[in-house]
Structures are given as structure tokens and as C-alpha cells.
Design a protein around this motif. Structure first.
Motif, short mmCIF file in Angstrom:
data_model
loop_
_atom_site.label_atom_id
_atom_site.label_comp_id
_atom_site.label_asym_id
_atom_site.label_seq_id
_atom_site.Cartn_x
_atom_site.Cartn_y
_atom_site.Cartn_z
N GLN A 200 -19.16 -45.79 -45.11
CA GLN A 200 -18.60 -45.97 -43.76
C GLN A 200 -17.97 -47.35 -43.69
O GLN A 200 -18.53 -48.32 -44.20
CB GLN A 200 -19.67 -45.79 -42.68
N TYR B 157 -24.31 -43.21 -37.70
CA TYR B 157 -23.19 -42.43 -38.20
C TYR B 157 -21.97 -42.59 -37.28
O TYR B 157 -22.10 -42.62 -36.06
CB TYR B 157 -23.59 -40.95 -38.24
N SER B 158 -20.80 -42.73 -37.89
CA SER B 158 -19.56 -42.73 -37.11
C SER B 158 -18.53 -41.93 -37.88
O SER B 158 -18.07 -42.34 -38.95
CB SER B 158 -19.04 -44.16 -36.89
N ARG B 159 -18.19 -40.76 -37.34
CA ARG B 159 -17.25 -39.86 -38.01
C ARG B 159 -15.93 -40.57 -38.28
O ARG B 159 -15.31 -40.40 -39.34
CB ARG B 159 -17.04 -38.60 -37.16
N GLU B 160 -15.54 -41.43 -37.33
CA GLU B 160 -14.25 -42.12 -37.46
C GLU B 160 -14.27 -43.16 -38.59
O GLU B 160 -13.22 -43.59 -39.05
CB GLU B 160 -13.88 -42.80 -36.14
N ASP C 44 -16.24 -42.73 -41.37
CA ASP C 44 -16.78 -42.07 -42.57
C ASP C 44 -15.64 -41.86 -43.56
O ASP C 44 -14.66 -41.18 -43.25
CB ASP C 44 -17.40 -40.72 -42.14
#
Ligand SMILES: Cc1cn([C@H]2C[C@H](O)[C@@H](COP(=O)(O)OP(=O)(O)O[C@H]3O[C@H](C)C(=O)[C@H](O)[C@H]3O)O2)c(=O)[nH]c1=O
Length: 190
Positions: free
Chosen positions: A65, A139-142, A144
Motif C-alpha cells: 500500500q 486497508y485502503s483500496r485506493e 493498494d
């Protein structure tokens, strides 16, 4: 007590917990904040993750990340086994672009500590392999991101034997290392 070994990239640490056996079975401490901080694993872990990979030869990675959601990880296996890999992505590191790996098994309970500034991935060496890992950032999808598992410049020597790699569609499309512009500085890694 656990044994701690710094690998060829010294910030990556292999942990061998002491397993106590008796007529009932076994016991081992799988994390001790005090003892782990004493050896430099000072990550303030905030989340536990678990993945189950059904097929031997499953590859997950190489993932990370980007800041401010970069993550340190403490990885262990609760069933099966993996070859766990860390790739140094820290600008200014003498081992930038180099990788280290270790075999982690449920039987012995080895763990691998991967600091911030590294990509992480593993391939499973047995079917039904379940991996647990602590992370020190959410967690941060942006944020990842990843690099392709078999990039020729990284040249990770995955012990797949005669297994075909099983990957997610996302991992199959990850960019190569040549196009990579690292967002990590050496100083940021803990
Ligand atoms: C990592 C993560 C994922 N997810 C969601 C996102 C997807 O909908 C689903 C599966 O995620 P992904 O395909 O990214 O899972 P892996 O391929 O196992 O990824 C992990 O594998 C490598 C080896 C790593 O070190 C990272 O922790 C992580 O990238 O879980 C969450 O909701 N929270 C999370 O913390």
C-alpha cells in the motif's frame, strides 16, 4: 523464547517461535510486543488478516500500500506452507530492488516480519494453505498497489516446481518493475 534472524536484507526478520511439546500436543507464544520490540519489530499492529489458498502454487502478490497507508506485516501460516517474499522498494536503500524469501510452515510456526517500504507476496507449497498476518496500518483500496510476481528485473526465484502459478486477474495485470516509481523513502521504514 523465540529466535530472531535478520535476513540478507537486514530489516526483514525471520522469527522462530519456541514450541513447547508434551503428551497433549504443543504450545507457543505467537507474538510478544515487548520481545518483538526489543529486536526492532516495533510496528504498532492494528489489523489481522487471513487468507486461504486452496490450490498448491497459488501466488498472491507482489503487493504493497502506498503512503500514508503503507504497511509493515508479520506473517505466519496456520495450515500448509508458503514461500514468503519481501522486495525492498525504499529509495536510497542499498538493497533497492532486491528480494529475500523464507519458507513458513504451520508445523514449525515460523514468521516473517516485513517492514514498510517493501512489496510482499507468497506462493503456497501445499493445498489448503491458510496465512495469517498482522499489519500496522489499515486497508485502503485506493492505496493498494503491486508489481507483477514474475517480473524479470526482480527475478524472484519462486519454488513452484511443476505447479502452474494460480493468480487473481488483478495480479496477472500488475505493472512491471521497470515502470515503477517508488513512493517509499528509506527513512520511512520502521
Ligand atoms: C488486503 C485486504 C483486502 N480486502 C479485500 C479486497 C478484496 O475485495 C478482497 C481480496 O483482496 P486481495 O485480492 O487484495 O487479497 P490478496 O491477494 O490476498 O492480497 C493480500 O496479499 C498480499 C500477500 C499482501 O501482503 C496484502 O496484505 C494483500 O494485498 O479483500 C480487504 O477488505 N481488506 C484488506 O486488508
Amino acid at each position: 523464547m523465540s529466535a530472531f534472524t535478520r535476513l540478507a536484507i537486514p530489516d526483514v526478520i525471520l522469527v522462530a517461535p519456541t514450541v513447547f511439546s508434551d503428551n497433549r500436543g504443543t504450545f507457543c507464544e505467537i507474538y510478544s510486543r515487548q520481545r518483538y520490540e526489543e529486536v526492532g519489530i516495533a510496528a504498532g499492529f492494528v489489523q489481522d488478516n487471513e487468507s486461504l489458498s486452496i490450490i498448491k502454487g497459488t501466488v498472491r502478490g507482489l503487493h504493497f500500500q502506498t503512503p500514508p497507508f503503507d504497511q509493515a506485516k508479520l506473517v505466519r501460516v496456520v495450515s500448509g506452507s508458503i514461500f514468503d517474499v519481501a522486495v525492498d522498494l525504499r529509495r536510497g536503500s542499498p538493497t533497492y530492488g532486491r528480494w529475500v524469501g523464507a519458507t513458513l510452515t504451520a508445523d514449525k510456526g515460523e514468521q516473517l516480519f516485513i517492514p514498510r517500504g517493501f512489496a510482499h507476496g507468497f506462493c503456497t507449497l501445499k493445498p489448503e494453505t491458510r496465512v495469517l498476518y498482522k499489519v500496522d496500518n489499515g486497508y485502503s483500496r485506493e492505496h493498494d498497489a503491486g508489481i507483477r510476481w514474475n517480473d524479470p528485473d526482480l527475478a524472484v526465484d519462486w519454488p513452484l516446481g511443476d505447479s502452474d502459478a494460480v493468480l487473481s486477474d488483478r495480479d496477472l495485470k500488475l505493472p512491471g518493475f521497470a515502470e515503477f516509481q517508488t513512493p517509499f523513502e528509506m527513512a520511512r521504514s520502521r
